[in-house]
Design a protein around this motif. Structure first.
Motif, PDB file in Angstrom:
ATOM      1  N   GLY A  71      36.378 -58.254 -77.394  1.00 52.77           N
ATOM      2  CA  GLY A  71      37.392 -58.377 -78.437  1.00 52.77           C
ATOM      3  C   GLY A  71      36.786 -58.742 -79.779  1.00 52.77           C
ATOM      4  O   GLY A  71      37.261 -58.300 -80.837  1.00 52.77           O
ATOM      5  N   ASN A  72      35.718 -59.541 -79.754  1.00 51.65           N
ATOM      6  CA  ASN A  72      35.053 -59.923 -81.003  1.00 51.65           C
ATOM      7  C   ASN A  72      34.437 -58.716 -81.699  1.00 51.65           C
ATOM      8  O   ASN A  72      34.356 -58.671 -82.935  1.00 51.65           O
ATOM      9  CB  ASN A  72      33.981 -60.974 -80.727  1.00 51.65           C
ATOM     10  N   GLU A  73      33.975 -57.729 -80.924  1.00 55.05           N
ATOM     11  CA  GLU A  73      33.362 -56.548 -81.524  1.00 55.05           C
ATOM     12  C   GLU A  73      34.378 -55.670 -82.262  1.00 55.05           C
ATOM     13  O   GLU A  73      33.999 -54.833 -83.084  1.00 55.05           O
ATOM     14  CB  GLU A  73      32.645 -55.731 -80.453  1.00 55.05           C
ATOM     15  N   TRP A  93      36.279 -56.565 -84.531  1.00 57.41           N
ATOM     16  CA  TRP A  93      36.211 -56.896 -85.959  1.00 57.41           C
ATOM     17  C   TRP A  93      35.246 -55.958 -86.689  1.00 57.41           C
ATOM     18  O   TRP A  93      35.496 -55.550 -87.824  1.00 57.41           O
ATOM     19  CB  TRP A  93      35.784 -58.349 -86.145  1.00 57.41           C
ATOM     20  N   LEU A  94      34.137 -55.610 -86.039  1.00 56.06           N
ATOM     21  CA  LEU A  94      33.187 -54.678 -86.644  1.00 56.06           C
ATOM     22  C   LEU A  94      33.786 -53.280 -86.743  1.00 56.06           C
ATOM     23  O   LEU A  94      33.652 -52.606 -87.774  1.00 56.06           O
ATOM     24  CB  LEU A  94      31.894 -54.634 -85.820  1.00 56.06           C
ATOM     25  N   ILE A  95      34.460 -52.832 -85.684  1.00 56.07           N
ATOM     26  CA  ILE A  95      35.063 -51.510 -85.678  1.00 56.07           C
ATOM     27  C   ILE A  95      36.118 -51.399 -86.780  1.00 56.07           C
ATOM     28  O   ILE A  95      36.167 -50.412 -87.525  1.00 56.07           O
ATOM     29  CB  ILE A  95      35.675 -51.204 -84.299  1.00 56.07           C
ATOM     30  N   VAL A  96      36.965 -52.425 -86.893  1.00 53.17           N
ATOM     31  CA  VAL A  96      38.014 -52.404 -87.916  1.00 53.17           C
ATOM     32  C   VAL A  96      37.393 -52.492 -89.311  1.00 53.17           C
ATOM     33  O   VAL A  96      37.839 -51.822 -90.253  1.00 53.17           O
ATOM     34  CB  VAL A  96      39.016 -53.545 -87.685  1.00 53.17           C
ATOM     35  N   GLY A  97      36.352 -53.324 -89.455  1.00 51.25           N
ATOM     36  CA  GLY A  97      35.683 -53.435 -90.750  1.00 51.25           C
ATOM     37  C   GLY A  97      35.074 -52.112 -91.184  1.00 51.25           C
ATOM     38  O   GLY A  97      35.208 -51.697 -92.341  1.00 51.25           O
ATOM     39  N   GLY A 102      34.716 -62.462 -90.186  1.00 54.57           N
ATOM     40  CA  GLY A 102      35.229 -62.732 -88.853  1.00 54.57           C
ATOM     41  C   GLY A 102      34.295 -62.219 -87.778  1.00 54.57           C
ATOM     42  O   GLY A 102      34.089 -62.871 -86.746  1.00 54.57           O
ATOM     43  N   TYR A 103      33.707 -61.054 -88.004  1.00 51.07           N
ATOM     44  CA  TYR A 103      32.747 -60.499 -87.043  1.00 51.07           C
ATOM     45  C   TYR A 103      31.531 -61.400 -86.905  1.00 51.07           C
ATOM     46  O   TYR A 103      31.079 -61.686 -85.788  1.00 51.07           O
ATOM     47  CB  TYR A 103      32.327 -59.104 -87.491  1.00 51.07           C
ATOM     48  N   PHE A 104      30.992 -61.882 -88.017  1.00 50.22           N
ATOM     49  CA  PHE A 104      29.816 -62.735 -87.962  1.00 50.22           C
ATOM     50  C   PHE A 104      30.121 -64.084 -87.318  1.00 50.22           C
ATOM     51  O   PHE A 104      29.281 -64.640 -86.610  1.00 50.22           O
ATOM     52  CB  PHE A 104      29.239 -62.936 -89.361  1.00 50.22           C
ATOM     53  N   VAL A 105      31.314 -64.613 -87.558  1.00 52.38           N
ATOM     54  CA  VAL A 105      31.677 -65.895 -86.948  1.00 52.38           C
ATOM     55  C   VAL A 105      31.850 -65.739 -85.439  1.00 52.38           C
ATOM     56  O   VAL A 105      31.313 -66.532 -84.657  1.00 52.38           O
ATOM     57  CB  VAL A 105      32.972 -66.453 -87.581  1.00 52.38           C
ATOM     58  N   ALA A 132      28.579 -68.768 -96.564  1.00 49.82           N
ATOM     59  CA  ALA A 132      27.488 -67.857 -96.899  1.00 49.82           C
ATOM     60  C   ALA A 132      28.011 -66.449 -97.155  1.00 49.82           C
ATOM     61  O   ALA A 132      27.562 -65.760 -98.089  1.00 49.82           O
ATOM     62  CB  ALA A 132      26.457 -67.837 -95.769  1.00 49.82           C
ATOM     63  N   MET A 133      28.988 -65.996 -96.360  1.00 48.13           N
ATOM     64  CA  MET A 133      29.555 -64.659 -96.569  1.00 48.13           C
ATOM     65  C   MET A 133      30.338 -64.588 -97.881  1.00 48.13           C
ATOM     66  O   MET A 133      30.323 -63.551 -98.558  1.00 48.13           O
ATOM     67  CB  MET A 133      30.451 -64.293 -95.385  1.00 48.13           C
ATOM     68  N   VAL A 134      30.999 -65.670 -98.255  1.00 49.89           N
ATOM     69  CA  VAL A 134      31.698 -65.692 -99.539  1.00 49.89           C
ATOM     70  C   VAL A 134      30.687 -65.567-100.677  1.00 49.89           C
ATOM     71  O   VAL A 134      30.923 -64.839-101.663  1.00 49.89           O
ATOM     72  CB  VAL A 134      32.532 -66.981 -99.687  1.00 49.89           C
ATOM     73  N   VAL A 135      29.554 -66.235-100.550  1.00 48.72           N
ATOM     74  CA  VAL A 135      28.512 -66.135-101.582  1.00 48.72           C
ATOM     75  C   VAL A 135      27.995 -64.704-101.659  1.00 48.72           C
ATOM     76  O   VAL A 135      27.812 -64.149-102.755  1.00 48.72           O
ATOM     77  CB  VAL A 135      27.364 -67.123-101.288  1.00 48.72           C
TER      78      VAL A 135
END
Length: 344
Positions: free
Chosen positions: A56-58, A60-64, A17-20, A262-265
């Motif tokens: 808000g998009n950032e 996702w990185l903090i939560v990850g 989600g962060y990368f998207v 790509a992230m799934v791979v």
């Protein structure tokens, strides 16, 4: 499915989600010197396309990162100590970008705005490259000893596979950003964004395709991840055709599909490891030997089950509210303080 598997998948979802989402934010910042060179108003249009959502998009990185710390503390400790320099550089670049975006309009001075634009550009290019280098090396593996410490330095991360990962994320994020900008802008900015997306799609396809294929063949790809290799390839080829046809809505859908695939791979190739050791496979960190206790994971699962839908609904509502296209005519005159007043 055990709690370790569940949290590995959830961390993969958070970084995806962060990368998207942050990917197109980076892309817009990366393209500002090119698409915004004609006027400050065009640059403000570009910033306003991401203005309501970039911070808000950032999250996702903090939560990850927080989920990694709580669910797999040994993974977090080994990763952040062994990758200290690139992660620190990413952090500094993100801080520079945040300050440049927030303070760009505070002072009504062309030189000040140009400096902030440089900050936005650097703060977008550096993470876009280094995230690819970091994730490529996580999948490839690094020297880890029996004490779960990475024994290599920063420059060992700049191997051919790691560099290709960095080039891939830079190109894909730039393409993703150009498509998003075309989707969110109107007039001359949209026209130029469509043209930029069309020519960015041409190098992005072979570079990203080569990286995903290399991952699948050389770094632990599973039989089932071939499905996502093919899906990523189809999505990227579709983006080429759609950007040539100026169908930015569908092009954005397919750049999103390509990033997710790509992230799934990457995460599929990594599993069940979280950090493979090239020193000795016995020293590799896995979802089992790097995880927290069962009780900790259980409490986290209940908390995530309650909070995640709320966060997703709120962020979805934000995108819906700010869904309209932005034109240069929508940009009001600058209202920042004069430079002399700002210094006072």
């Amino acid at each position: 499915m055990g709690l370790q598997q569940w949290w590995f998948i959830l961390i993969g979802v958070l970084f995806t989600g962060y990368f998207v989402l942050e990917g197109f934010d980076f892309g817009v910042g990366m393209l500002m010197p090119m698409l915004g060179r004609r006027s400050d108003t065009r640059r403000r249009v570009m910033l306003n396309t991401i203005g309501p959502v970039w911070d808000g998009n950032e999250v996702w990185l903090i939560v990850g990162g927080g989920a990694m710390f709580a669910a797999f503390p040994d993974w977090y400790a080994t990763l952040f100590s062994g990758f200290y320099i690139p992660l620190l550089v990413i952090l500094v670049a993100l801080i520079l970008r945040i300050c440049a975006i927030e303070y760009r309009g505070k002072i009504d001075d062309d030189k000040w705005r140009r400096r902030c634009d440089w900050g936005i550009g650097i703060g977008s290019w550096v993470p876009a490259i280094l995230w690819g280098v970091a994730f490529a090396n996580i999948v490839r593996g690094v020297p880890i000893d029996a004490d779960k410490r990475v024994t290599s330095g920063f420059f060992e991360l700049l191997n051919p596979y790691g560099i290709l990962g960095g080039v891939t994320t830079a190109l894909v994020f730039a393409l993703h950003g150009a498509v998003f900008l075309a989707l969110k802008s109107d007039g001359e900015v949209r026209t130029d964004a469509v043209k930029t997306a069309a020519w960015l799609a041409l190098p992005a396809v072979p570079v990203a395709g080569g990286f995903v294929l290399w991952t699948q063949l050389a770094h632990g790809g599973k039989a089932w991840t071939w499905v996502f290799v093919g899906l990523a390839a189809i999505a990227l080829l579709a983006v080429v055709a759609l950007t040539q046809a100026a169908r930015e809505g569908w092009a954005f859908v397919f750049t999103t599909v390509a990033i997710i695939s790509a992230m799934v791979v990457l995460f599929g190739s990594l599993f069940p490891n979280v950090m493979p050791s090239t020193t000795d496979p016995a020293y590799s960190l896995t979802i089992y030997n790097a995880s927290s206790s069962h009780y900790t994971l259980m409490v986290m699962t209940w908390a995530a089950g309650f909070m995640t839908p709320i966060v997703l609904l709120y962020q979805g509502w934000t995108y819906w509210v700010f869904r309209k296209r932005i034109h240069v005519d929508h940009i009001p005159p600058s209202v920042g303080l004069p430079l002399a007043s700002a210094k006072d």
